[in-house]
Enzyme design. Sequence first.
Site, PDB file in Angstrom:
ATOM      1  N   LYS A 228      19.261  10.750  -0.086  1.00 46.18           N
ATOM      2  CA  LYS A 228      19.053  11.996   0.657  1.00 46.18           C
ATOM      3  C   LYS A 228      19.813  11.941   1.979  1.00 46.18           C
ATOM      4  CE  LYS A 228      14.341  13.138  -0.903  1.00 46.18           C
ATOM      5  NZ  LYS A 228      14.701  14.394  -1.581  1.00 46.18           N
TER       6      LYS A 228
ATOM      7  N   ARG B 206       9.150  13.233 -11.303  1.00 48.08           N
ATOM      8  CA  ARG B 206       8.901  13.565 -12.712  1.00 48.08           C
ATOM      9  C   ARG B 206       8.942  12.328 -13.584  1.00 48.08           C
ATOM     10  NH1 ARG B 206      13.788  17.731 -12.561  1.00 48.08           N
ATOM     11  NH2 ARG B 206      12.926  17.868 -10.456  1.00 48.08           N
TER      12      ARG B 206
HETATM   13  N1  BES Z   1      10.136  14.623  -3.005  1.00 52.57           N
HETATM   14  C1  BES Z   1      11.214  15.473  -3.315  1.00 52.57           C
HETATM   15  C2  BES Z   1      10.865  16.970  -3.177  1.00 52.57           C
HETATM   16  C3  BES Z   1      10.523  17.474  -1.816  1.00 52.57           C
HETATM   17  C4  BES Z   1      11.429  18.194  -1.089  1.00 52.57           C
HETATM   18  C5  BES Z   1       9.259  17.299  -1.301  1.00 52.57           C
HETATM   19  C6  BES Z   1      11.096  18.714   0.149  1.00 52.57           C
HETATM   20  C7  BES Z   1       8.923  17.817  -0.055  1.00 52.57           C
HETATM   21  C8  BES Z   1       9.837  18.525   0.663  1.00 52.57           C
HETATM   22  C9  BES Z   1      11.661  15.229  -4.749  1.00 52.57           C
HETATM   23  O1  BES Z   1      11.534  13.943  -5.209  1.00 52.57           O
HETATM   24  C10 BES Z   1      13.111  15.566  -4.810  1.00 52.57           C
HETATM   25  O2  BES Z   1      13.883  14.888  -4.187  1.00 52.57           O
HETATM   26  N2  BES Z   1      13.451  16.602  -5.562  1.00 52.57           N
HETATM   27  C11 BES Z   1      14.796  17.016  -5.721  1.00 52.57           C
HETATM   28  C12 BES Z   1      15.007  17.339  -7.179  1.00 52.57           C
HETATM   29  C13 BES Z   1      16.450  17.530  -7.562  1.00 52.57           C
HETATM   30  C14 BES Z   1      17.217  16.248  -7.422  1.00 52.57           C
HETATM   31  C15 BES Z   1      16.483  18.036  -8.981  1.00 52.57           C
HETATM   32  C16 BES Z   1      15.030  18.246  -4.850  1.00 52.57           C
HETATM   33  O3  BES Z   1      14.118  19.081  -4.724  1.00 52.57           O
HETATM   34  O4  BES Z   1      16.086  18.353  -4.278  1.00 52.57           O
HETATM   35 MN    MN Z   2      13.211  12.744  -4.712  1.00 57.80          MN
END
Ligand code: BES
Ligand code: MN
Length: 513
Positions: A287, A361
């Site tokens: 990230k 997931r």
């Molecule tokens: N934990 C994150 C989602 C999240 C985003 C939680 C903002 C709280 C605030 C999750 O694991 C994630 O990184 N999701 C990705 C999915 C994508 C790679 C398909 C996302 O939302 O960008």
């Molecule tokens: Mn994630």
Amino acid sequence: MIKTTIKNERLLAHKTECLILFCPEEKKPSGKLAELDAKLKGLIGSSFKNKRFGGKLNQTLLLNAAKPIRADHLLLVGLGKAKEITGEKLRQAAGTAARHAEKSSLSTLSFYVPADNSVNPICDGLAKSDDNFSQAVTEGSLLSLYHFDGYKQAEKDKPCRIKQITLLTAEKSKVSSMRSAVKRGRHLAEAVYTSRDLISHPSNTVTPSYLADKAREIAKSFGMTCKVLAPRDMGRLGMGALLGVAKGSQEPPTFIILEHRGGAKNDPPVVIVGKGITFDTGGISLKPSANMDEMKMDMSGGSVALATLFAAAALKIPMNVVGLIPASENMPGGTAIKPGDILKSMSGKTIEVLNTDAEGRLILADALTYAARYKPKAVIDLATLTGAVIIALGHQAAAVLGNNDELTNRLQQCGEVTGERLWPLPLWPEHEKAVKSDIADLKNIASPGVGAGTITGAAFLKAFAGEQPWCHLDIAGTSWSGEDKPYTPKGASGFGVRLLIRFLEQEATGNPS
Ligand code: BES
Ligand code: MN
Ligand code: ZN
């Protein structure tokens, strides 16, 4: 937690720093308030007259009190239109008033509970047998006065705090029902505090092992059973998806199993599954660094599952409830999984990991497979799964998706009442197709251009929920509040705990009232 007491005394005789009076929206005081106003020589009435106060929802006015009243201050708080008062509005008004008192450096406060519920709250959402008014006031005030400041060391950084909340009634006959209502409110608030604390602590405190210890501690204090699977147990069970996510981290993953056995021995339970990523760096699909600190909250779902089991046990809900929390860090280590890697899940299904940041997931896949062992009545998972849910619904509602419309509707209704809104999103065959891999059974992200990130996330989970009646709540937008709300201070919200308890209580009484 802050002390709460019930006092049976006349309003005028009650000594407190701050006496809080709920007022419906009106042109001038009426009923009990008008009586009091006469005794105070129009102190309250004049605030209505000069438009400093009119009883609008969450409007407040702090007045210096004088004889014949023994309280130091009066705090008026609005409930909005008398005919439209709900339990949620009462919780909000109680929370708003409590925080106003605290900000005004008062340390004890008393809520006046009218004898005949003369403000006439339609206290939906609260157990009917109890004193709904008192429960809403207890919940709202306690939840609003939550603080997370254990890491601050200087006394000057810790401003004045409310030390005691009193619920005041002039009716002796009300005291016993109020007592049980306040107790219920306290149990719920305590469970929400537990969830908020776990979310607020940084990831170097709350590790997967810490979550497991917390679960053991809670289980012990209520006589629940708690089992924690270690990595080798996960290996034996074939939990390759959970183990895959954990591979990049030095912290060993845990899989927490909490069982509240309140029902008959062979009664199928409701299973609550919570995502327990104690920190989400994204893994090799790293990230960006801006705001990455917020990813300590990625175990919100797990904390809610834990807190719900806590409350179910404290409230002695007469049914079987199981909490499952797959817990791990998501780190980019030398041994971390890499984009393109294929994992074999506990279900036997193979997963092509095209983005290591879609890790929630993966760990939920194995937990949903594990849930099926219980042949549950219903499985509800909670997860901060996608940023996309914030695009879809902002911070006002969590998304609900699943394979059972009745379950979805009931959960949504529960949330409407507890002030934890859910909004349904569709889950169509096209979305399920979008997570089929070219070379494995599934892929953990849909192809670019498909969009609907929250839905494709749920579509992936659906493959693992199988035939179980299942709902998924995406709480990424609701588990953390960027602003103070009436009874949710900025920060961790504990969203979902009260909603789930309401659902479980309905389920236990067989009464979806
Ligand atoms: N934990 C994150 C989602 C999240 C985003 C939680 C903002 C709280 C605030 C999750 O694991 C994630 O990184 N999701 C990705 C999915 C994508 C790679 C398909 C996302 O939302 O960008
Ligand atoms: Mn994630
Ligand atoms: Zn995550």
